[in-house]
Write a protein that holds these residues in place. Structure first.
Motif, short mmCIF file in Angstrom:
data_model
loop_
_atom_site.label_atom_id
_atom_site.label_comp_id
_atom_site.label_asym_id
_atom_site.label_seq_id
_atom_site.Cartn_x
_atom_site.Cartn_y
_atom_site.Cartn_z
N LEU A 1 44.61 30.18 6.16
CA LEU A 1 44.33 31.59 6.49
C LEU A 1 42.83 31.89 6.39
O LEU A 1 42.36 32.92 6.84
CB LEU A 1 45.09 32.52 5.53
CG LEU A 1 46.62 32.48 5.64
CD1 LEU A 1 47.25 33.32 4.53
CD2 LEU A 1 47.09 32.98 7.00
N ARG B 1 43.58 30.12 13.55
CA ARG B 1 43.53 30.77 12.23
C ARG B 1 43.95 32.24 12.38
O ARG B 1 44.72 32.76 11.56
CB ARG B 1 42.12 30.70 11.64
CG ARG B 1 42.04 31.25 10.21
CD ARG B 1 40.61 31.26 9.68
NE ARG B 1 39.81 32.32 10.28
CZ ARG B 1 39.52 33.48 9.70
NH1 ARG B 1 39.95 33.73 8.48
NH2 ARG B 1 38.79 34.38 10.32
N ARG C 1 47.00 34.24 10.49
CA ARG C 1 46.83 35.48 9.72
C ARG C 1 47.75 36.57 10.25
O ARG C 1 48.35 37.32 9.48
CB ARG C 1 45.37 35.96 9.77
CG ARG C 1 44.46 35.15 8.86
CD ARG C 1 43.01 35.48 9.06
NE ARG C 1 42.58 36.72 8.44
CZ ARG C 1 41.80 36.80 7.35
NH1 ARG C 1 41.39 35.70 6.75
NH2 ARG C 1 41.43 37.96 6.87
N ALA D 1 51.34 35.66 9.06
CA ALA D 1 51.55 35.83 7.62
C ALA D 1 51.64 37.31 7.25
O ALA D 1 52.41 37.69 6.36
CB ALA D 1 50.40 35.17 6.84
#
Ligand code: DOR
Ligand code: ZN
Length: 345
Positions: free
Chosen positions: A201, A229, A233, A236
């Motif tokens: 992350l 990435r 993020r 998540a």
């Protein structure tokens, strides 16, 4: 103004504790904040039988600091020789929570992993019947395939065919690193989840390679481009219950990392929660941190969420040692590259 956030105690759904002196040194770093962790079986030799898992579990329990409240959730390392009945028995007795699939040669201590996925079919079919999750290191090992493409190619060549061949198999794609993996998990409504690490992350491949090679940012699957990435993020912090924390905290001593052929792994156990709170705050998603760290994982694994709570508070800069000492040598703690202000109080 002090900001604080109280959440259920988190679990780590992918953790390397190693053994011996290393285990003794790194275990307290996880047991401090995490209630449970899925323990990776890639020891040398690997944890392949129920007996191995029971013995490893006993060594972990013996290494726990006095008063620690931590439950290791054991896994078996899938080989082409793994016996389906033994897996079923280890599951029925409560000894194991998952089985780990390493494609042979994909990463640290994966030489005993699977080459011929057909050889593993009987075990996978049994696992589908009994609802035992398969944790997958999702990278092809074909030398022709560029290392940055190995996860995306694995989905098409291995994971999707395998899931079609064994319907009902419950799969956790471990440590996803690409927007392709996020899209695959999102497109499959059932039986497929993914763990995301703390470090993926935070870093992209520039962090490893720009301005000098940074061995402590090297892990597998290797960090990809920035767009990946950002996809991690977004996943998540989205609230999607199929994504949850698996730190893949993977300690190696400094000499083994800072070498002409350095080992893969980032050691994030000591500062993971401070980093995650920072990331979720940056994304305006602090209210979703608990889902990612403490609710989505147990839901997928069909376990109760933890009753105990932890409180994170934002304040002065958090300091933590840049290395921890172990009986095997120093291990460098992951440096997120920004100041941390959230601490577990
Ligand atoms: O970076 C990694 N380190 N990735 C893995 O898959 C294995 C792990 C380890 O065991 O060191
Ligand atoms: Zn791992």
């Amino acid at each position: 103004m002090t900001q604080s956030l109280t959440i259920r105690r988190p679990d780590d759904w992918h953790l390397h504790l190693r053994d011996g002196a290393m285990l003794a040194a790194v275990l307290p770093e996880s047991a401090r904040h995490f209630a449970r962790a899925i323990i990776m079986p890639n020891l040398v030799p690997p944890v392949v039988t129920g007996q191995d898992a029971a013995a490893y579990r006993a060594r972990i329990m013996a290494a726990l600091p006095e008063g620690a409240d931590f439950t290791p959730l054991m896994t078996l390392y899938l080989t082409e020789e793994t016996d389906a009945r033994e897996v079923a028995a280890a599951h029925a007795s409560g000894l194991i929570t998952a089985v780990k699939l390493y494609p042979a040669g994909a990463t640290t201590n994966s030489a005993s992993g699977v080459r011929d996925f057909n050889a593993a079919r009987p075990v996978l079919e049994t696992m589908a019947e009994i609802g035992l999750p398969l944790c997958v290191h999702g990278e092809v090992t074909d030398p022709e395939i560029d290392i940055f493409d190995r996860e995306a190619v694995f989905i098409d060549r291995v994971l999707d065919p395998l899931r079609r061949a064994v319907p009902g198999l419950r799969v956790v794609m471990e440590h996803v690193t690409t927007k392709d993996a996020v899209a695959y998990v999102t497109s499959e409504p059932r039986d497929l989840a993914a763990t995301i690490t703390t470090h993926h992350l935070v870093i992209n491949r520039n962090h490893i390679l720009v301005g000098g090679i940074k061995p402590h940012y090297y892990c597998l699957p290797v960090a990809k481009r920035e767009e990946h990435r950002l996809a991690l993020r977004a996943a998540a912090t989205s609230g999607d219950a199929m994504f949850f924390l698996g730190t893949d905290s993977a300690p190696h001593t400094d000499p083994l990392k800072e070498s002409a052929c350095g080992c893969a792994g980032c050691f994030t156990a000591p500062n993971t929660l401070s980093i995650l709170a920072h990331v979720f705050e940056q994304e305006g998603a602090l209210d979703r941190l608990e889902g990612f760290t403490s609710l989505n994982g147990p839901a997928f694994y069909r376990l109760p969420a933890n009753e105990a709570r932890i409180t994170l508070t934002k304040g002065d800069r958090v300091t933590y040692p840049s290395k921890i000492e172990t009986g095997d040598g120093p291990v460098t703690v992951f440096d997120p590259g920004f100041a941390l202000h959230w601490r577990v109080s």
